[in-house]
Motif scaffolding. Sequence first.
Motif, PDB file in Angstrom:
ATOM      1  N   GLN A 133     -17.352 -46.301  11.600  1.00  0.00           N
ATOM      2  CA  GLN A 133     -18.256 -45.319  10.982  1.00  0.00           C
ATOM      3  C   GLN A 133     -19.417 -46.013  10.278  1.00  0.00           C
ATOM      4  O   GLN A 133     -20.571 -45.617  10.418  1.00  0.00           O
ATOM      5  CB  GLN A 133     -17.496 -44.461   9.972  1.00  0.00           C
ATOM      6  CG  GLN A 133     -16.688 -43.374  10.636  1.00  0.00           C
ATOM      7  CD  GLN A 133     -15.850 -42.602   9.631  1.00  0.00           C
ATOM      8  OE1 GLN A 133     -15.651 -43.055   8.508  1.00  0.00           O
ATOM      9  NE2 GLN A 133     -15.365 -41.450  10.042  1.00  0.00           N
ATOM     10  N   TRP A 137     -23.310 -45.881  11.188  1.00  0.00           N
ATOM     11  CA  TRP A 137     -24.263 -45.395  10.176  1.00  0.00           C
ATOM     12  C   TRP A 137     -25.431 -46.366  10.063  1.00  0.00           C
ATOM     13  O   TRP A 137     -26.589 -45.986  10.076  1.00  0.00           O
ATOM     14  CB  TRP A 137     -23.549 -45.261   8.828  1.00  0.00           C
ATOM     15  CG  TRP A 137     -24.362 -44.553   7.770  1.00  0.00           C
ATOM     16  CD1 TRP A 137     -24.356 -43.217   7.496  1.00  0.00           C
ATOM     17  CD2 TRP A 137     -25.291 -45.136   6.850  1.00  0.00           C
ATOM     18  NE1 TRP A 137     -25.220 -42.937   6.463  1.00  0.00           N
ATOM     19  CE2 TRP A 137     -25.810 -44.091   6.045  1.00  0.00           C
ATOM     20  CE3 TRP A 137     -25.752 -46.436   6.609  1.00  0.00           C
ATOM     21  CZ2 TRP A 137     -26.749 -44.309   5.031  1.00  0.00           C
ATOM     22  CZ3 TRP A 137     -26.692 -46.645   5.602  1.00  0.00           C
ATOM     23  CH2 TRP A 137     -27.173 -45.596   4.835  1.00  0.00           C
ATOM     24  N   LYS A 141     -29.307 -45.487  10.806  1.00  0.00           N
ATOM     25  CA  LYS A 141     -30.252 -45.442   9.673  1.00  0.00           C
ATOM     26  C   LYS A 141     -31.108 -46.708   9.584  1.00  0.00           C
ATOM     27  O   LYS A 141     -32.213 -46.670   9.066  1.00  0.00           O
ATOM     28  CB  LYS A 141     -29.495 -45.266   8.351  1.00  0.00           C
ATOM     29  CG  LYS A 141     -28.612 -44.043   8.313  1.00  0.00           C
ATOM     30  CD  LYS A 141     -29.387 -42.826   7.866  1.00  0.00           C
ATOM     31  CE  LYS A 141     -28.442 -41.637   7.769  1.00  0.00           C
ATOM     32  NZ  LYS A 141     -29.092 -40.382   7.532  1.00  0.00           N
ATOM     33  N   ILE A 169     -22.361 -45.553   0.149  1.00  0.00           N
ATOM     34  CA  ILE A 169     -22.720 -44.258   0.737  1.00  0.00           C
ATOM     35  C   ILE A 169     -22.255 -43.113  -0.167  1.00  0.00           C
ATOM     36  O   ILE A 169     -22.980 -42.158  -0.429  1.00  0.00           O
ATOM     37  CB  ILE A 169     -22.074 -44.102   2.142  1.00  0.00           C
ATOM     38  CG1 ILE A 169     -22.485 -45.247   3.050  1.00  0.00           C
ATOM     39  CG2 ILE A 169     -22.431 -42.759   2.763  1.00  0.00           C
ATOM     40  CD1 ILE A 169     -23.943 -45.327   3.350  1.00  0.00           C
TER      41      ILE A 169
END
Length: 488
Positions: A133, A137, A141, A169
């Motif tokens: 994950q 991410w 980003k 996060i």
Amino acid sequence: MPKKILSPVSRIEGHLSVEVKVKEGQVTEVRIRGEMYRGIENIVLGRRPLDAIRIVQRICGVCHEVHGIAAARAVAQIYGVHPPPNGILLMDIILALHLTCDHILHFYQLALPDYVDFSVLTSYRGSDLLFRQLRDWLAVKRPFLLLKKALGDYIKDPKIVSSFFAHYIEALEMVAKGGQGLAVLGSKAPFSHAVFPGGISSDLSADRIAKVESITQELYRFVKTAYLPDVKRLARLYPAYFRLGVGWKNFLAYGGFASLGEPLFEAGVLISGHRQPLSAEKIVEHVAYSYYEGEAKPFFEEDTRPRPKKPRAYSWIKAPRYDGHPVETGPLARIWFSKEGKSRFLACLKELGYSEKEAFSVMGRHLARALETELLLEFVLKALDKLDPAGPTITNVNPEEPVSGQAYALSNAARGDLLHYLEVDRGRIRRYQAVVPTTWNFSPRDENGLMGPAEKAIVGTPVAYKEGLIEVGRVVRSFDPCMACSVH
Ligand code: NFE
Ligand code: MG
């Protein structure tokens, strides 16, 4: 001696450069330059006191609630108005909630990349869900500053990095949640337009209070399960930073959060190890090395004008001194003057194997900030309980009333304690002075040649990496500087 320059310093607010001379791998000389001028104190001259609250609030987008609240507290004295109990509580709650979000953001988004090389996550082939994950991410980003290859003594163990990053996060979500809480209480965030001298103009209801309480509980859970353990973990990984960034060991705190009776923080000054009572008249701003024409004067007589090419000057930041001493303000100073805070702080140092001696340090500042966040959230939970949903939140003043007088408020901000002073003549502002946390901490030398607190803290810092001033950056960010505030 070779000069090295850290400029612009990233992951802070505004334009700062730090120039050091290095001898045998250590900083021997430093100059901190605040590189911009704002002049907001001049913008409010000739205007109505109530307008000042909205205008000076814009001194900073980071500490978006603190200048409005400090101004409202000073203006309240000019009008002789007292907020109702709900108004006093709400101002403290808004301030505390804002400070907690500010501290969380500072640790994860601004300070942590000084120690953690997040870029290792992009190449790591770990198979568990969290890794995947986080890697996805980052791939989507592509946050530039986080993906820059870090050369130096950064944490590179993917297991540790990923756990910090998961909280990185989550911290963003927490700050957004805190912002919702601020908006529920103060009509909007950032920059509440509900703050007035007589209290808060938005009204209360049981469901609004419940909403803010549930947000505060979530923040508190995050602080207990992520922020505090992460600061301790970082402190264990970087023991040298309990000896670096020491400074003058002088503290200044105005006290605050007294709306529940006993103040959470007491006022006090610590000079050369001795605690003294605070007297605000001893606050004098020097400009010998600052780009201003004028002389060192107490804040209520200050009369300086910008002079960009002033010989000898090297910063747009003035140099406030307390009774002639450079003093540090901030969560560490505040916790020093809080009974409960200091006992938690010393217990935490002990748990990590340190004592009071190591409090004056980079890690001391980070620990104090995290513990202050915990204390402030506990305060908010208690204060929410005391609100009366049916009671008034504000005592109104007539903005056209031709009031005259002078007043100052001693208030709080995330980076330290905050003073706003104003003089009003028949309803118009004649003088406005703010003396701001980062102005204290990042001040240049004064007319006696004494360095500012952050300058003093940087001297002696090792410089081990040719490619940058990593260690100096860590000392700088332990103060959480805000340049917009410092030059207001
Ligand atoms: Ni712009 Fe501010 C003030 C400083 S602290 S951030 O006042 O320094 O929250
Ligand atoms: Mg000022």
